[in-house]
Design a protein around this motif. Structure first.
Motif, PDB file in Angstrom:
ATOM      1  N   ILE A   1       0.866  -1.172   0.000  1.00  0.00           N
ATOM      2  CA  ILE A   1       0.000   0.000   0.000  1.00  0.00           C
ATOM      3  C   ILE A   1       0.908   1.228   0.000  1.00  0.00           C
ATOM      4  N   VAL A   2       0.873   1.989  -1.104  1.00  0.00           N
ATOM      5  CA  VAL A   2       1.797   3.107  -1.293  1.00  0.00           C
ATOM      6  C   VAL A   2       1.071   4.316  -1.870  1.00  0.00           C
ATOM      7  N   GLN A   3       1.725   5.465  -1.807  1.00  0.00           N
ATOM      8  CA  GLN A   3       1.157   6.682  -2.384  1.00  0.00           C
ATOM      9  C   GLN A   3       1.149   6.629  -3.906  1.00  0.00           C
ATOM     10  N   THR A   4       2.263   6.179  -4.496  1.00  0.00           N
ATOM     11  CA  THR A   4       2.355   6.080  -5.953  1.00  0.00           C
ATOM     12  C   THR A   4       3.079   4.802  -6.334  1.00  0.00           C
ATOM     13  N   ALA A   5       2.766   4.305  -7.529  1.00  0.00           N
ATOM     14  CA  ALA A   5       3.432   3.111  -8.051  1.00  0.00           C
ATOM     15  C   ALA A   5       3.394   3.154  -9.573  1.00  0.00           C
ATOM     16  N   GLU A   6       4.550   2.902 -10.190  1.00  0.00           N
ATOM     17  CA  GLU A   6       4.654   2.857 -11.649  1.00  0.00           C
ATOM     18  C   GLU A   6       5.624   1.756 -12.037  1.00  0.00           C
ATOM     19  N   THR A   7       5.237   0.931 -12.997  1.00  0.00           N
ATOM     20  CA  THR A   7       6.187  -0.048 -13.506  1.00  0.00           C
ATOM     21  C   THR A   7       7.259   0.689 -14.295  1.00  0.00           C
TER      22      THR A   7
END
Length: 133
Positions: free
Chosen positions: A79-85
C-alpha cells in the motif's frame, strides 16, 4: 516452486496484481527485504524505492513512494502513495520533476524544503527504476 499473490494499491485503487510471483523484494525503512511463499506474517514500513518482482520467466520493477507492506503466507499487499512499472515511467516528465525539485531546494526563500527533498527523491527513484526495464 510455490508462488505468492502480489497486489500493489495506491489511493486510486489496485495498480498491479500478479498471482505467479516467486519472489518480491522491496526496501523497508529497516533495509531490503525479500518475500517468498510461506513467509511469516509481517507488516513493514516502506521507503521510496522499488519493488522487484521475480517470475519464472523474468523480472519486473515498480517504482513506489512511501507506504507499507503486509505479508501473509501466500499474499503480499503493498500500500503506497504512488506506483509505476519501469515501462510506464515517463522519463522526460521525471527529469522535469527532478529539475523542479532541485530548483526549489536552491531557492533561499523556499519554506517547504522537506517537500522539495521528497519530490527530488521520488523523481530520482523513478529515473533509477526506468533504467531497470
Amino acid at each position: 516452486m510455490s508462488t505468492v499473490n502480489l497486489d500493489i494499491v495506491t489511493p486510486n485503487g489496485s495498480v498491479y496484481e500478479k498471482d505467479d510471483v516467486e519472489l518480491v523484494v522491496f526496501q523497508t525503512t529497516a533495509g531490503e527485504m525479500g518475500v517468498m511463499s510461506g513467509h511469516i506474517p509481517t507488516v513493514a514500513a516502506l521507503k521510496t524505492g522499488h519493488v522487484k518482482v521475480n517470475f519464472r520467466n523474468g523480472t519486473e520493477y515498480i517504482a513506489v513512494s512511501g507506504g507499507f507492506v503486509e505479508i501473509r503466507q501466500h499474499k503480499v499487499s503493498v500500500i503506497v502513495q504512488t506506483a509505476e512499472t519501469a515501462s510506464e515511467i515517463d522519463v522526460e516528465r521525471a527529469k522535469l520533476a527532478r529539475q523542479r525539485a532541485q530548483s526549489h531546494l536552491e531557492d533561499q526563500d523556499n519554506s517547504d524544503i522537506n517537500r522539495a527533498k521528497r519530490a527530488l527523491a521520488r523523481a530520482e527513484n523513478r529515473l533509477r527504476v526506468a533504467e531497470l526495464k
